[in-house]
Design a protein around this motif. Sequence first.
Motif, PDB file in Angstrom:
ATOM      1  N   GLN A  96       0.826  -1.204   0.000  1.00 46.92           N
ATOM      2  CA  GLN A  96       0.000   0.000   0.000  1.00 46.92           C
ATOM      3  C   GLN A  96       0.863   1.258   0.000  1.00 46.92           C
ATOM      4  O   GLN A  96       0.574   2.240  -0.702  1.00 46.92           O
ATOM      5  N   ARG A 100       1.124   4.225  -2.898  1.00 51.74           N
ATOM      6  CA  ARG A 100       0.934   5.661  -2.647  1.00 51.74           C
ATOM      7  C   ARG A 100       2.117   6.472  -3.174  1.00 51.74           C
ATOM      8  O   ARG A 100       1.937   7.557  -3.741  1.00 51.74           O
ATOM      9  N   GLN A 103       1.969   6.808  -6.899  1.00 53.86           N
ATOM     10  CA  GLN A 103       0.953   7.789  -7.307  1.00 53.86           C
ATOM     11  C   GLN A 103       1.496   9.213  -7.181  1.00 53.86           C
ATOM     12  O   GLN A 103       1.101  10.101  -7.940  1.00 53.86           O
ATOM     13  N   LYS A 104       2.389   9.423  -6.203  1.00 53.89           N
ATOM     14  CA  LYS A 104       2.991  10.747  -6.020  1.00 53.89           C
ATOM     15  C   LYS A 104       4.138  10.992  -6.991  1.00 53.89           C
ATOM     16  O   LYS A 104       4.701  12.086  -7.029  1.00 53.89           O
TER      17      LYS A 104
END
Length: 361
Positions: A96, A100, A103-104
């Motif tokens: 997870q 994240r 995605q950044k």
Amino acid sequence: MSDTLPELYEARVRDGSLQPDPAQRAALPEFERIRAELDAPRKGGLFRKAPPPPKGLYLWGGVGRGKSMLMDLFVESLDVPARRVHFHSFMQEVQQGVHRERQKGTEDPIKPVAKRVSDSVKLFAFDEMQITDIADAMIVGRLFEKLFDAGCVVVTTSNRVPDDLYKDGLNRQLFLPFIDILKERMVVQELAAERDFRQGRMAGTETYFTPNDAEARQAIEDIWQQISGGDDAPKELTVQGRTVELPRYANGAARARFYDLCGKALGAADYLKIAEEVDILVLENVPSLGRGNFNEAKRFVTLIDALYEAGTQLIVSAAASPDYLYVEGPGAFEFERTASRLIEMQSDEWGQAVPKKKTEP
């Protein structure tokens, strides 16, 4: 000075909470080595580097031999920040975090994830290390390398020797450097106890019904009526933006068929959420498992791991007893541990000795 691990172990033997075992006693010195080195001052001087952290421990052996118990006793004895977590849960958390970071647009998403999980912990204690997921296999080497570089010490249990991790897995050649890291940074020790300490705990109220026949169905129905009072409804759980439905739910208990939970494309995150939210799971119609339903069988193993770690009560109707539920196929070796856990979860002591606990975030 804190008690040593051998002293703590012998104290538990004297008060009757542990049964003595020579192989368990033989594993204690390695745990004590780590405990003592972690307790020792580690600061360097003006012209002297701090000593390196101690080597960790990879304790492997058959199911029910006491590996997890020894690790828990070890963690209990520590005076340094430590984290004890099931390996499934930890890797789910890491996946997870990596997602994240991607995605950044983070260039190296593993680096900040490793820093976050290692910043406040000196020792990680991972229970039941096994690698069956290619996504885990592709990142675990770099992740552990960064944990070790940060000075973390790792202790883990497994039912496989390191060389057999991710055996026959896709692109396994890319995973092999991780095995080398484990053997370089950890002492590998087998726990070869002759006795399975879970086998003698089956007694009392029946919670595992076999075969799947009219008598088993009626027994399950009677239990469910007692739990629910005849009033239940579906319950929806939200997992990473997705919905997982439990067909019947009442008073903290859920009731589902095998194919409701294992016949769909659910994974570790879904099962961890179920285990967190449900105190009792009534699981019906577990079929014989093997080569023909291998994917469903893998999900069942993951589900039982999540329920076991969370201390969830389990009531089952199945085609065969745990030891004969998965007798052939590529997952038969891994299923020995699942069968052992299913046996333990039938015991009278399970409800009292394994309190319901929350999973790791």
